[in-house]
Design a protein around this motif. Structure first.
Motif, PDB file in Angstrom:
ATOM      1  N   ASN A 169       2.828  19.381   0.107  1.00  0.00           N
ATOM      2  CA  ASN A 169       3.427  18.237  -0.588  1.00  0.00           C
ATOM      3  C   ASN A 169       2.765  17.973  -1.941  1.00  0.00           C
ATOM      4  O   ASN A 169       3.443  17.603  -2.907  1.00  0.00           O
ATOM      5  N   ILE A 170       1.459  18.150  -1.994  1.00  0.00           N
ATOM      6  CA  ILE A 170       0.742  17.885  -3.244  1.00  0.00           C
ATOM      7  C   ILE A 170       0.949  19.065  -4.201  1.00  0.00           C
ATOM      8  O   ILE A 170       1.218  18.889  -5.391  1.00  0.00           O
ATOM      9  N   TRP A 171       0.884  20.254  -3.665  1.00  0.00           N
ATOM     10  CA  TRP A 171       1.074  21.479  -4.465  1.00  0.00           C
ATOM     11  C   TRP A 171       2.467  21.494  -5.111  1.00  0.00           C
ATOM     12  O   TRP A 171       2.619  21.913  -6.254  1.00  0.00           O
ATOM     13  N   ASN A 172       3.471  21.005  -4.388  1.00  0.00           N
ATOM     14  CA  ASN A 172       4.848  21.016  -4.876  1.00  0.00           C
ATOM     15  C   ASN A 172       5.058  20.171  -6.124  1.00  0.00           C
ATOM     16  O   ASN A 172       6.015  20.398  -6.871  1.00  0.00           O
ATOM     17  N   ASP A 173       4.253  19.147  -6.309  1.00  0.00           N
ATOM     18  CA  ASP A 173       4.398  18.294  -7.502  1.00  0.00           C
ATOM     19  C   ASP A 173       3.038  17.690  -7.854  1.00  0.00           C
ATOM     20  O   ASP A 173       2.828  16.470  -7.775  1.00  0.00           O
ATOM     21  N   ALA A 174       2.136  18.566  -8.272  1.00  0.00           N
ATOM     22  CA  ALA A 174       0.739  18.153  -8.472  1.00  0.00           C
ATOM     23  C   ALA A 174       0.589  17.122  -9.594  1.00  0.00           C
ATOM     24  O   ALA A 174      -0.230  16.198  -9.500  1.00  0.00           O
ATOM     25  N   PHE A 175       1.410  17.255 -10.654  1.00  0.00           N
ATOM     26  CA  PHE A 175       1.278  16.294 -11.765  1.00  0.00           C
ATOM     27  C   PHE A 175       1.737  14.901 -11.311  1.00  0.00           C
ATOM     28  O   PHE A 175       1.139  13.896 -11.687  1.00  0.00           O
ATOM     29  N   PHE A 185      -3.161  11.071   4.678  1.00  0.00           N
ATOM     30  CA  PHE A 185      -3.197  11.784   5.958  1.00  0.00           C
ATOM     31  C   PHE A 185      -2.901  13.241   5.642  1.00  0.00           C
ATOM     32  O   PHE A 185      -1.744  13.636   5.473  1.00  0.00           O
ATOM     33  N   GLY A 186      -3.951  14.003   5.479  1.00  0.00           N
ATOM     34  CA  GLY A 186      -3.791  15.391   5.050  1.00  0.00           C
ATOM     35  C   GLY A 186      -4.001  16.346   6.217  1.00  0.00           C
ATOM     36  O   GLY A 186      -4.049  15.954   7.392  1.00  0.00           O
ATOM     37  N   GLY A 197       0.827  -1.200   0.000  1.00  0.00           N
ATOM     38  CA  GLY A 197       0.000   0.000   0.000  1.00  0.00           C
ATOM     39  C   GLY A 197       0.859   1.246   0.000  1.00  0.00           C
ATOM     40  O   GLY A 197       2.095   1.165   0.058  1.00  0.00           O
ATOM     41  N   VAL A 198       0.179   2.378  -0.079  1.00  0.00           N
ATOM     42  CA  VAL A 198       0.866   3.670  -0.112  1.00  0.00           C
ATOM     43  C   VAL A 198       0.201   4.574   0.921  1.00  0.00           C
ATOM     44  O   VAL A 198      -1.016   4.784   0.870  1.00  0.00           O
ATOM     45  N   SER A 199       0.979   5.064   1.868  1.00  0.00           N
ATOM     46  CA  SER A 199       0.442   5.983   2.874  1.00  0.00           C
ATOM     47  C   SER A 199       1.111   7.330   2.674  1.00  0.00           C
ATOM     48  O   SER A 199       2.343   7.421   2.640  1.00  0.00           O
ATOM     49  N   ILE A 200       0.289   8.339   2.565  1.00  0.00           N
ATOM     50  CA  ILE A 200       0.804   9.653   2.171  1.00  0.00           C
ATOM     51  C   ILE A 200       0.484  10.694   3.227  1.00  0.00           C
ATOM     52  O   ILE A 200      -0.650  10.770   3.703  1.00  0.00           O
ATOM     53  N   MET A 201       1.490  11.509   3.617  1.00  0.00           N
ATOM     54  CA  MET A 201       1.153  12.766   4.283  1.00  0.00           C
ATOM     55  C   MET A 201       1.027  13.783   3.177  1.00  0.00           C
ATOM     56  O   MET A 201       2.018  14.145   2.532  1.00  0.00           O
ATOM     57  N   GLY A 202      -0.185  14.232   2.967  1.00  0.00           N
ATOM     58  CA  GLY A 202      -0.387  15.238   1.928  1.00  0.00           C
ATOM     59  C   GLY A 202      -1.863  15.456   1.683  1.00  0.00           C
ATOM     60  O   GLY A 202      -2.695  14.621   2.014  1.00  0.00           O
ATOM     61  N   GLY A 203      -2.151  16.613   1.131  1.00  0.00           N
ATOM     62  CA  GLY A 203      -3.509  16.931   0.727  1.00  0.00           C
ATOM     63  C   GLY A 203      -4.333  17.579   1.820  1.00  0.00           C
ATOM     64  O   GLY A 203      -3.936  17.655   2.987  1.00  0.00           O
ATOM     65  N   ALA A 204      -5.462  18.072   1.382  1.00  0.00           N
ATOM     66  CA  ALA A 204      -6.449  18.679   2.275  1.00  0.00           C
ATOM     67  C   ALA A 204      -7.792  18.326   1.647  1.00  0.00           C
ATOM     68  O   ALA A 204      -8.163  18.894   0.618  1.00  0.00           O
ATOM     69  N   ALA A 205      -8.484  17.361   2.234  1.00  0.00           N
ATOM     70  CA  ALA A 205      -9.698  16.849   1.581  1.00  0.00           C
ATOM     71  C   ALA A 205     -10.891  17.758   1.828  1.00  0.00           C
ATOM     72  O   ALA A 205     -11.554  18.200   0.889  1.00  0.00           O
TER      73      ALA A 205
END
Ligand code: BDR
Ligand code: CA
Length: 315
Positions: free
Chosen positions: A168-174, A189-190, A147-155
């Motif tokens: 983290n997401i803004w820095n490399d959105a693509f 985990f945003g 699996g993949v666990s991410i610290m990033g985003g704002a839902a």
């Protein structure tokens, strides 16, 4: 149960706190640190990761990864949050006894996934370029990792770089769009959870008391970080975003998760926004075709804080 993880990181003060937490956790087996630009340039992120390993007495592979976003020019860095050195300007001596693994971060992820099929959780606590590149190197990667666990985003909450985007997401959105759309189990985990647990100066004192070496480092480095987070607040606090995905592996009962179809925006105005549509809330084909992810929406802050302080006190 023990979890094999690769920690993809841009150290960074909360990254350092998360890395030591992972090293200290008996349930977590860190196979290596893969580094990425983000809080600091990638060269510094890689050197900082070596320094943290040396301080903690860990002899694991550390790799240098991508230094640029998937699309667009070199990003600005977050020295105003993490200091010129990424460690709150504490002049900590760099590692002298550790060398980088010659592989790129993406290649290391692919090699390890092939070596331990179905066993590894990728824990990403920086921008997602290394994971996106690993998916390009090995299109079967989703089948090879657990699996993949991410610290990033704002839902369902505002962003911290723009009104809609988390750093983290803004820095490399693509790259994030590629990672969120791949056929693997993503848990996010945003800011929905990470901004709900402020950590006080007393918490930092406790980390130092419980663990002179690693806790002491976090305590000292975090003073600069506290200055940043305490602007326009009555209390002096900071937020340790990056440790949350690891805490979830150690004790999933700390968190409440929701499922939802996920989209990462790449248009200039909303770049880096993570939008989540819980199932049965839309009939739009565009949304129903988006992959579902798990989104952390609530965390038990008291038990989480106790887990951190207890884990730092383990020898
Ligand atoms: C994220 O951005 C970085 O500053 C932190 O290390 C964390 O990964 C929080 O938005
Ligand atoms: Ca980080």
């Amino acid at each position: 149960m023990s979890h094999k993880i690769i920690l993809d990181t841009d150290p960074g003060i909360d990254d350092a706190m998360a890395i030591f937490f992972a090293f200290q956790s008996p349930e977590i087996d860190v196979l290596g640190l893969t580094t990425v630009y983000g809080n600091v340039p990638v060269e510094m992120a890689a050197q900082n990761a070596l320094t943290l390993c040396e301080l903690a007495g860990q002899d694991i592979p550390v790799c240098k990864g991508v230094g640029m976003p998937w699309v667009g020019k070199e990003s600005g860095y977050a020295h105003f949050v993490h200091g010129d050195d990424g460690f709150g300007n504490i002049n900590f001596p760099p590692a002298t006894n550790r060398k980088l693994d010659p592989r790129s971060s993406a290649q290391f992820i692919v090699d390890m996934a092939r070596q331990h099929p179905g066993e590894i959780t990728l824990v990403a606590i920086g921008p997602l370029g290394n994971l996106a590149l690993a998916l390009r190197l090995e299109p079967e990667l989703p089948k090879l990792v657990k699996g993949v666990s991410i610290m990033g985003g704002a839902a369902f909450v505002p962003g911290n770089v723009t009104p809609v985007a988390e750093a983290n997401i803004w820095n490399d959105a693509f790259a994030a769009e590629i990672v969120f759309a791949a056929d693997w189990e993503v848990t996010m985990f945003g800011l929905d959870v990470t901004m709900t647990v402020p950590f006080s100066l007393e918490f930092l004192d406790t980390l130092k008391r419980n663990n002179q070496k690693c806790g002491g480092f976090v305590h000292d480095a975090a003073q600069f970080y506290v200055d940043f987070y305490s602007q326009n607040r009555e209390q002096r606090v900071c937020f340790f975003h990056d440790a949350m995905p690891i805490a979830h592996l150690v004790d999933p009962s700390l968190f409440e998760l929701k499922r939802g179809h996920a989209r990462v925006s790449t248009d200039p105005l909303n770049i880096g926004q993570t939008s989540i549509a819980p199932p049965n809330t839309t009939t739009s084909a565009d949304w129903l075709n988006a992959r579902q992810v798990n989104v952390a929406v609530k965390v038990d802050s008291k038990r989480l804080t106790q887990l951190y302080t207890d884990t730092y006190s383990l020898s």
